[in-house]
Write a protein that holds these residues in place. Sequence first.
Motif: not given
Length: 73
Positions: A21-44
């Motif tokens: 993808n050229s566009r990001v799915t979600r922007i987060a302030d910290t890497q930990a927040e981004a990891i949490q979002v990415a983990r949820t998407i990857a599990i789904n």
Amino acid sequence: MGKNQHVVPHNGSWAVRGAGNSRVTRIADTQAEAIQVARTIAINQGSEMLIHRPNGQIRDRNSYGNDPFPPQG
């Protein structure tokens, strides 16, 4: 199997981007927040999550679907 999710540096913050993808799915302030979002998407989606360093190098990856190289033992 869905797209692999990448946690990448993005303009001084962190973002989740689907593979190819050229566009990001979600922007987060910290890497930990981004990891949490990415983990949820990857599990789904039953895909992988790849975590990048600030320089863009991959530092870690986790599989949440059909792992082509499962750990032995």
